[in-house]
Design an enzyme around this catalytic site. Structure first.
Site, PDB file in Angstrom:
ATOM      1  CE  LYS A   1      -3.824   2.036   2.851  1.00 13.63           C
ATOM      2  NZ  LYS A   1      -4.730   1.631   3.937  1.00 13.63           N
TER       3      LYS A   1
ATOM      4  CB  SER B   1      -7.780   3.680   3.392  1.00 11.94           C
ATOM      5  OG  SER B   1      -7.144   2.788   4.086  1.00 11.94           O
TER       6      SER B   1
ATOM      7  CB  SER C   1      -8.140   0.539   6.129  1.00  5.90           C
ATOM      8  OG  SER C   1      -9.087   1.771   6.230  1.00  5.90           O
TER       9      SER C   1
END
Lengths: 510, 492
Positions: free
Chosen positions: A76, A151, A175
């Site tokens: 990420k 997210s 997330s």
């Protein structure tokens, strides 16, 4: 490519395939399908292949290799990597290249992983749909017109789309687990303090935790084993031994007692999600687990408390993006020209008061750069947090939220006196359409309903697929466990995956 | 209001002390002063995204030492807080400090004045807490440009903020408090206290209690900043008290009528000047620092720190008076010069066997030399054994004090021992028989003086001493005087 990371690892170790072959296959898959999914913000094909070749060479030379030798891992875009862009999905960090590696990145490199690319995310990890990325939304591989969750949307989507066997996400209010649930993959949020946060660009420091996403619990165990453990650079990381998660993952839990939270099955939960969850519970019962109904009475305040605490910390954590030190800065010449024009107009109007309050160039530079560099959701949370912490409101909001947080933790402590793991839904519904909730922030905040409590309490949780909706979208199941019982979570998820095949299903990408 | 009213100045001080750690409060960067800008920084202290602070245990220990020496209560559990505000030299946008749970509170420091300008008193300490320093802004406004440069070498340097009660009642008391505090910090070895380098920075909160027939009223509090020496503090407070009185006469404003004002001291112009009010300066949005774990300290650790404090100035002053027999005033002067000088003194006194003499020589000749040459006692070339050699000659009557001063200067300039310097100057002890002969000769030549002495005007002997020294500079005036009086007495 349809193999699990564990299987791939075995093939790499036995020499059946090379890391270059594996890496190239995933890179080709990204090249073929990421145009539609947009799970990745950046992929450096040459660097990944060079790294893979180097590992192959070392393996051929008989060198002792790390735990993930030759396996591609997607990360990420919120973990600092030395010399490489780290944007956090934000325009304000568009040009930021950290001069250092996050501890997790260091550990991945030391484990001889092949870092295959950087995945898309909601700006500064704020959001539940990956629509808040300054670089465009990610699509759900099961239906690219739908959100992948967030997210860590890119991190989940790339696993679902078979563009990486393993990926790293972060979980502040759900997330990792929520996108894992919506994309039909396995995602683990470890206990707060289990994985070092050093080099994780902070959203809400007391809630953020880094964790693995993978196809199976066993694969997640492999990745967790590498990234977990104490780090002297993060004083909130806990100094306790890291169990051999991967070795134990396939051992079923005997005499398991699962807790079913009464409050999880109220209004708002879509019936096909409820059905899938209840069916999953029956699978556990068939495996010998006992099920007990429990209550987490303060859970109903979790979203409210979370949306005070997380924005409060975020408002402080994001203050450093002032355009003075690094990151995006508004073009200065037009800014100064406009400022002078405004000043002249105020002088002409004789507006003394407005003149006295008028920005100086520095203040305007901060304001305008932040106005242009941050997206709407980030601004909304900065405003929320600034308000909640300001004099006169602190006691009513922040302090109250901290008290709720303690009560939530106490609910869990009491619950885990009675049960080994808590089982329940990850989300109220399968993935919604891109754009469906963008104008309704409150509705968007409710996607965290079942996940935020674990962050507030600091405990671990794991999400994995347990069924599909009529329209073919994955439905997730969540297990939550006591602090530092990641082993129990992984074994609990793995025993379900040994009995079912939901986790083996893959979307058809055109 | 034309009458002059009586008023009392009320002063509280906030002192920021830079702790003498090798590295910063939350990272491993050096805290050494004077490096080229931005060379002593790392991702942590400049607040790079993703970085996390880790507490420097040594800074906490130095803070603990200080707080214990200031008689503070030590908190067993203490946490860190973020103080949020935007400033170009504050890279994270917040300062890590301690807000509602400082690691120490409620102590005191005793001040007194050796000359008796005020009664000895205890100044209360509200709290002492740890925090990180910000960077430094340098504003370059040459040639109409307004460039500002930021040096972040100082960010993250550990500071101890010591906040006093408003217990001081005069600029002299404020100066005494600062002097005593600085001395204490120096004895504890927790800071170099160098004000020029910003290791010790002082802000003062000051207002007046005006005594009216109907009772006492308090004027608004003003915070005075930018004072770069203790002398500046004293002058600034003197100025500020008079200014506040004039403002009160003019406006009648009482505390609470206007917001707290911040003023800066302009040392060159000898005035305080109003600084722009910070917007919402009271709203720092403090909240607990989530990146740092709370600090806990046990009773045993506190006791160990207490046991390791060493002798503090107040106790040392008393001991020198008791054990060495010097006056309280002398003891105060010596102790206030710092521990190395006290060590010099005790060594010298032991070698000479006369503490009073050692104290006098240090206060007059040694301290004057140090101040002329801008030296510290550690860098002073004449170690106690050499100086003792000189003082022993004086005690033995081999040379008088004024000649001894000349020898002292030679010893200093030429690096000689007392013997060498005396030899070089041709100073030898005058033989007793020679002295008697000289005495008789001079008495014979000065019948008037002999008569005066016989009449009891003993000071007349001084003239003969002068004449004798002209004949032979090595004559010891004390011995010669004794001899004159003896011989005259025999002549009677």
């Amino acid at each position: 490519m349809e193999l699990s990371a564990t299987e791939l690892h075995a093939q790499l170790t036995s020499g059946k395939v090379t890391s270059v072959e594996v890496t190239r296959a995933f890179l080709d898959r990204i090249a073929a399908h990421d145009g539609a999914v947009h799970a990745f913000l950046r992929v450096d094909r040459d660097a990944a292949l060079a790294r893979a070749a180097e590992i192959d060479q070392r393996r051929a030379g008989g060198a002792k290799l790390g735990r993930l030798a030759g396996l591609p891992v997607a990360v990420k875009d919120v973990l600092c990597t030395q010399g490489e862009p780290t944007t956090c999905g934000s325009k304000i960090l568009e040009h930021f290249r950290p001069p250092y590696d996050a501890t997790v990145i260091e550990r991945l490199k030391a484990a001889d992983a092949v870092l295959i690319g950087r995945t898309n995310m909601d700006e500064f990890a704020m959001g539940g749909s990956t629509e808040n990325s300054a670089y465009g939304a990610t699509g759900n591989p099961w239906d690219v017109t739908r959100i992948p969750g967030g997210s860590s949307g890119g991190a989940a989507a790339c696993i679902a789309a078979s563009m990486a066997p393993l990926s790293i996400g972060t979980d502040t209010g759900g997330s990792i687990r929520q996108p894992a649930g919506l994309c039909g993959v396995t995602g683990l949020k470890p206990t707060y303090g289990r994985v070092s946060r050093y080099g994780l660009v902070a959203f809400a420091s007391s809630l953020d935790q880094i964790g693995p996403l993978a196809r199976t619990a066993e694969d997640a165990a492999l990745l967790l084993e590498v990234i977990a453990g104490h780090d002297a650079k993060d004083s909130t990381s806990v100094d306790r031994p890291v169990p051999d998660y991967h070795a134990s993952a396939r051992q079923p839990l005997k005499g398991l007692t699962l807790g079913l939270v009464r409050e999880h099955f109220g209004a708002g939960l879509e019936s096909e999600v409820e059905q899938a969850v209840r069916e999953a519970v029956r699978v556990y019962e068939s495996l010998g687990a006992k099920v007990k109904e429990i209550s987490l009475p303060h859970g109903k305040y979790a979203v409210a408390a979370y949306y005070v605490i997380a924005p409060s910390e975020a408002s402080s954590n994001l203050a450093r993006y002032d355009a003075a030190h690094y990151g995006y800065r508004t073009p200065e010449e037009p800014m100064i020209a406009r400022l002078e024009k405004e000043h002249a107009a105020l002088e002409k109007a004789g507006n003394e008061k407005a003149l006295a309050n008028h920005d100086n160039a520095l203040v305007r530079m901060y304001r305008q750069s932040r106005a242009e560099g941050f997206g709407a959701e980030v601004k909304r949370r900065i405003m929320l947090g600034t308000y909640a912490l300001s004099a006169g409101y602190y006691d009513a909001y922040y302090l109250k939220a901290l008290k709720v947080r303690r009560l939530i933790r106490r609910d869990y402590d009491e619950a885990f006196q009675q049960v080994d793991l808590i089982v329940g839904p990850v989300t109220t519904s399968p993935a919604f359409k891109i754009g469906e909730k963008v104008d309704d922030p409150l509705a968007m905040y409710l996607v965290d309903l079942y996940t935020v409590s674990a962050n507030l309490a600091g405990i671990g949780g794991i999400a994995f697929p347990c069924g599909f909706s009529a329209s073919g979208l994955p439905i997730g199941l969540q297990l939550q466990g006591p602090a530092f019982e990641e082993e129990r979570l992984l074994r609990g998820a793995a025993m379900f995956q040994q009995a079912t095949d939901w986790h083996t299903r893959r979307p058809h990408l055109r | 209001m034309s009458d002059k009213h009586d008023y009392t100045v009320v002063i509280g001080l906030e002192v920021h002390v830079q702790l003498a750690t090798a590295s910063k409060l939350f990272c491993g960067c050096s805290t050494k002063f004077g490096a080229p800008p931005n060379t002593q920084t790392c991702p942590v202290c400049i607040g790079m995204p993703g970085t996390l602070p880790v507490m420097n245990r040594r800074a906490y220990e130095l803070g603990l030492r200080t707080a214990i020496a200031l008689n503070c209560q030590i908190a067993g559990y203490t946490k860190w807080d973020r103080k949020n505000y935007y400033y170009p030299d504050l890279p994270k946008g917040y300062q890590i400090s301690q807000y509602d749970l400082p690691f120490s509170h409620d102590g005191w420091l005793e001040i007194n004045d050796a000359k008796g300008a005020f009664e000895p008193k205890r100044i209360g300490i509200i709290r002492a807490h740890l925090e990180e320093d910000a960077g430094k802004s340098m504003h370059d406004e040459v040639a109409g440009r307004a460039d500002s440069r930021i040096d972040l070498n100082r960010t993250g340097t550990p500071l101890l903020e010591i906040v006093s009660q408003p217990d001081m009642r005069s600029p002299a008391e404020a100066k005494a408090y600062l002097t005593e505090l600085k001395l204490l910090l120096t004895y504890l070895g927790v800071s170099d206290c160098n004000m020029q380098e910003g290791s010790l920075r002082v802000d003062a909160n000051v207002n007046l209690h005006v005594h009216l027939p109907e009772g006492k009223i308090a004027t608004p509090i003003v915070e005075v900043k930018n004072m770069n020496s203790f002398r500046a503090v004293e002058r600034a407070l003197t100025y500020e008290a008079a200014r506040q009185y004039d403002v009160w006469v003019e406006t009648g404003n009482k505390i609470g009528d206007v917001p707290k004002q911040t003023r800066g001291w302009d040392d060159a112009a000898n005035v305080t000047r109003g600084q722009r009010h910070k917007e919402e300066s009271s709203d720092y949005r403090y909240f607990p620092e989530p990146d740092l774990v709370p600090v806990t300290v046990t009773e045993q650790e506190i006791e160990a720190a207490r046991a390791g404090l060493g002798e503090l100035p107040a106790a040392l002053r008393d001991r020198l008076v008791k054990e060495r027999g010097i006056t309280a005033y002398d003891s105060d002067v010596l102790v206030n010069q710092g521990l190395p000088l006290v060590q010099y003194f005790t060594e010298l006194a032991d070698l000479v066997g006369d503490a009073k003499m050692a104290s006098n020589w240090i206060q007059q000749d040694v301290l004057r030399t140090l101040s002329e040459k801008n030296l510290s006692i550690e860098a002073f070339s004449m170690r106690p054994d050499r100086l003792a050699g000189l003082l022993q000659k004086v005690r033995a009557g081999e040379l008088d004090t004024s000649r001894a001063r000349e020898v002292f200067v030679d010893m200093l300039d030429k690096g000689q021992s007392a013997d060498e310097a005396m030899q070089a100057r041709g100073i030898t002890k005058v033989d007793e028989s020679e002295l008697v002969a000289l005495c008789e000769e001079l008495l014979a030549a000065n019948p008037k003086i002999v008569a005066d002495i016989k009449e009891g005007k003993l000071q007349a002997a001084g003239n003969l001493i002068g004449q004798a020294k002209k004949r032979n500079p090595n004559v010891n005036p004390g011995r010669f005087r004794e001899l004159v009086l003896e011989v005259v007495a025999r002549m009677a």
